[in-house]
Design an enzyme around this catalytic site. Structure first.
Site, mmCIF file in Angstrom:
data_model
loop_
_atom_site.group_PDB
_atom_site.id
_atom_site.type_symbol
_atom_site.label_atom_id
_atom_site.label_comp_id
_atom_site.label_asym_id
_atom_site.label_seq_id
_atom_site.Cartn_x
_atom_site.Cartn_y
_atom_site.Cartn_z
ATOM 1 N N GLU A 101 6.191 2.605 1.990
ATOM 2 C CA GLU A 101 4.657 2.349 1.555
ATOM 3 C C GLU A 101 4.673 4.172 1.532
ATOM 4 O O GLU A 101 5.311 4.284 2.449
ATOM 5 C CB GLU A 101 3.967 1.507 1.640
ATOM 6 C CG GLU A 101 2.145 2.142 0.435
ATOM 7 C CD GLU A 101 1.371 1.025 1.490
ATOM 8 O OE1 GLU A 101 1.735 -0.254 2.053
ATOM 9 O OE2 GLU A 101 0.070 1.500 1.589
ATOM 10 N N ASP A 103 1.409 6.741 0.326
ATOM 11 C CA ASP A 103 -0.180 6.992 0.205
ATOM 12 C C ASP A 103 -0.374 7.952 -0.156
ATOM 13 O O ASP A 103 -0.699 8.809 1.507
ATOM 14 C CB ASP A 103 -0.762 6.180 1.573
ATOM 15 C CG ASP A 103 -0.208 4.844 1.664
ATOM 16 O OD1 ASP A 103 -0.406 3.739 0.826
ATOM 17 O OD2 ASP A 103 -0.873 4.178 2.481
ATOM 18 N N GLU A 105 -4.965 8.417 -0.107
ATOM 19 C CA GLU A 105 -5.948 7.681 0.220
ATOM 20 C C GLU A 105 -7.176 9.199 -0.018
ATOM 21 O O GLU A 105 -6.996 9.542 0.564
ATOM 22 C CB GLU A 105 -5.908 6.640 0.871
ATOM 23 C CG GLU A 105 -6.037 5.711 0.514
ATOM 24 C CD GLU A 105 -4.948 4.439 1.387
ATOM 25 O OE1 GLU A 105 -6.275 3.457 0.923
ATOM 26 O OE2 GLU A 105 -5.570 4.841 2.871
ATOM 27 N N HIS A 118 -6.611 10.717 2.803
ATOM 28 C CA HIS A 118 -5.906 10.513 4.034
ATOM 29 C C HIS A 118 -4.568 9.992 3.549
ATOM 30 O O HIS A 118 -4.230 9.347 2.048
ATOM 31 C CB HIS A 118 -6.483 9.490 4.328
ATOM 32 C CG HIS A 118 -5.971 7.392 5.198
ATOM 33 N ND1 HIS A 118 -6.314 7.944 6.070
ATOM 34 C CD2 HIS A 118 -4.788 7.416 4.948
ATOM 35 C CE1 HIS A 118 -5.316 7.052 7.052
ATOM 36 N NE2 HIS A 118 -5.104 6.832 6.385
ATOM 37 N N THR A 119 -3.190 10.860 4.170
ATOM 38 C CA THR A 119 -2.068 10.269 4.020
ATOM 39 C C THR A 119 -1.217 9.532 4.334
ATOM 40 O O THR A 119 -1.692 9.408 6.366
ATOM 41 C CB THR A 119 -0.636 11.291 3.669
ATOM 42 O OG1 THR A 119 -0.501 12.273 4.924
ATOM 43 C CG2 THR A 119 -1.726 12.530 2.615
ATOM 44 N N ASN A 120 -0.530 8.486 4.193
ATOM 45 C CA ASN A 120 0.243 7.727 5.366
ATOM 46 C C ASN A 120 2.035 7.524 4.930
ATOM 47 O O ASN A 120 1.577 7.632 3.553
ATOM 48 C CB ASN A 120 -0.242 6.251 5.694
ATOM 49 C CG ASN A 120 -0.319 5.887 6.961
ATOM 50 O OD1 ASN A 120 1.141 6.572 7.473
ATOM 51 N ND2 ASN A 120 -0.601 5.038 7.586
ATOM 52 N N GLU A 130 -0.337 8.603 10.038
ATOM 53 C CA GLU A 130 -1.938 9.223 9.592
ATOM 54 C C GLU A 130 -1.212 10.366 9.081
ATOM 55 O O GLU A 130 -1.594 11.044 10.288
ATOM 56 C CB GLU A 130 -2.441 8.823 9.982
ATOM 57 C CG GLU A 130 -2.892 7.230 8.949
ATOM 58 C CD GLU A 130 -2.111 5.990 10.158
ATOM 59 O OE1 GLU A 130 -1.608 6.107 11.529
ATOM 60 O OE2 GLU A 130 -2.267 4.982 10.170
ATOM 61 N N TRP A 195 -14.878 0.581 7.086
ATOM 62 C CA TRP A 195 -13.584 1.536 7.708
ATOM 63 C C TRP A 195 -13.962 3.723 7.767
ATOM 64 O O TRP A 195 -13.442 4.162 8.527
ATOM 65 C CB TRP A 195 -11.881 1.350 6.859
ATOM 66 C CG TRP A 195 -11.446 2.250 7.199
ATOM 67 C CD1 TRP A 195 -10.574 1.895 8.460
ATOM 68 C CD2 TRP A 195 -10.177 2.669 5.805
ATOM 69 N NE1 TRP A 195 -9.524 3.158 8.491
ATOM 70 C CE2 TRP A 195 -9.271 3.264 6.914
ATOM 71 C CE3 TRP A 195 -10.412 2.956 4.653
ATOM 72 C CZ2 TRP A 195 -8.185 4.097 6.243
ATOM 73 C CZ3 TRP A 195 -9.665 3.680 4.043
ATOM 74 C CH2 TRP A 195 -7.841 4.793 5.404
ATOM 75 N N GLY A 199 -15.831 4.697 11.297
ATOM 76 C CA GLY A 199 -15.772 3.078 11.735
ATOM 77 C C GLY A 199 -17.095 2.666 11.330
ATOM 78 O O GLY A 199 -17.151 1.713 11.591
#
Ligand code: NAG
Ligand code: NAG
Ligand code: NAG
Length: 291
Positions: A101, A103, A105, A118-120, A130, A195, A199
């Protein structure tokens, strides 16, 4: 017609169908709604997509086919105003427990506060890589170009042509790289207020609904994946062979300079610097050059 002529024609036909392995995909001919179709739409000449999140549901699209390597472009205008708790996602993914994957986001925020990009990357089912960034512009005021460049040498995340992150292929040193299975392309808008907002600290303010993210000019200039195809076959099927070209196997020094600027000024989280999380046993790619 003699046998040799028939064989010749068959050869021509197979060459033509190989040539089409490099495709230019857009929303209308290559994607479908897998979620929330009742309130989302493909507009214009098929080049504009609107995803909606309200109390009834979020929404999402996915590509009909998978791809192996390519340059995947998406122009996105993110949810404006109080977008805290919303996440707009744009990613490539295969399926199964050993899935890969890549990502992008976008974590919304309360009015006037910055989005987090946010990358992963997952390789063989394992993410935990991340990196997060703030942006150097307001991503809700206009469309910006988020492009994932994926070839056998490296993966590059670009924003408006500036590379923000590179994941290089160090497979020969035992670090898995996604190059064996095709990935489909997905976009979605969803409620992640458990999330995304530190959090779950901030909940979605539904008085601002419906939340709308706009997408434009999706292009997958990519190699089709119709099942197990070897990398060399996939690359040689392409008329241009562009993703194996040396100019794409490494960033130019100019691009490296741009990436340094972004990372020096806008990076807010890097898993490779999170010594506590990994108890000092940093993932092996963290010791390798990623540019
Ligand atoms: C988007 O960015 C990619 C990567 O830099 C670039 O190749 C592409 O031409 C850009 N597209 C547009 C519409 O500017
Ligand atoms: C929202 O803004 C706050 C304050 O600037 C910041 O600390 C936070 O990282 C931002 N992003 C999210 C997703 O909360
Ligand atoms: C996934 O990757 C992280 C970072 O490289 C590593 O610490 C973790 O042990 C891996 N998990 C599995 C199940 O392989």
């Amino acid at each position: 017609m003699g046998t040799s002529q028939v064989l010749f024609i068959a050869l021509i036909i197979s060459v033509i169908s190989f040539d089409q392995s490099l495709v230019e995909a857009k929303f209308s001919n290559s994607m479908y709604f897998n979620w929330g179709a009742h309130h989302s739409s493909i507009l214009g000449n098929g080049d504009d997509l609107q995803l909606v999140l309200d109390k009834s549901s979020g929404s999402g699209v996915q590509s009909k086919r998978g791809f192996l390597f390519g340059s995947i472009q998406m122009l996105i205008k993110l949810v404006p105003g109080n977008s805290a708790g919303t996440v707009t996602a744009y990613y490539l993914s295969s399926t199964g427990s050993k899935h890969d994957e890549i990502d992008f986001e976008f974590l919304g925020n309360v009015s006037g506060q910055p989005y987090i990009v946010h990358t992963n990357i997952y390789t063989q089912g394992n993410g935990s890589k991340e990196q997060q960034f703030y942006l150097w512009f307001d991503p809700t005021a206009d469309f910006h170009n988020y492009t994932i460049h994926w070839n056998p040498s490296q993966i590059v995340w670009f924003i408006d042509g500036l590379p923000i992150r590179v994941f290089r292929n160090y497979e020969s040193e035992g670090i898995p790289f996604p190059n064996k299975q095709g990935m489909r392309i997905y976009s979605s808008l969803w409620n992640a207020d458990n999330w995304a907002t530190r959090g779950g600290l901030v909940k979605i303010d539904w008085t601002g609904a419906p939340f709308i993210a706009q997408f434009r000019m999706f292009r997958a200039r990519a190699c089709k994946w119709d099942g197990p195809v070897s990398i060399s076959q996939c690359a040689s099927n392409s008329p241009a062979n562009w993703w194996t070209s040396p100019i794409y196997s490494k960033l130019s020094s100019g691009k490296m300079g741009q990436m340094k600027w972004v990372r020096d000024n806008y990076m807010i989280y890097d898993y490779c610097k999170d010594i506590k999380r990994f108890n000092g046993q940093m993932p092996p790619e963290c010791y390798k050059q990623q540019f």
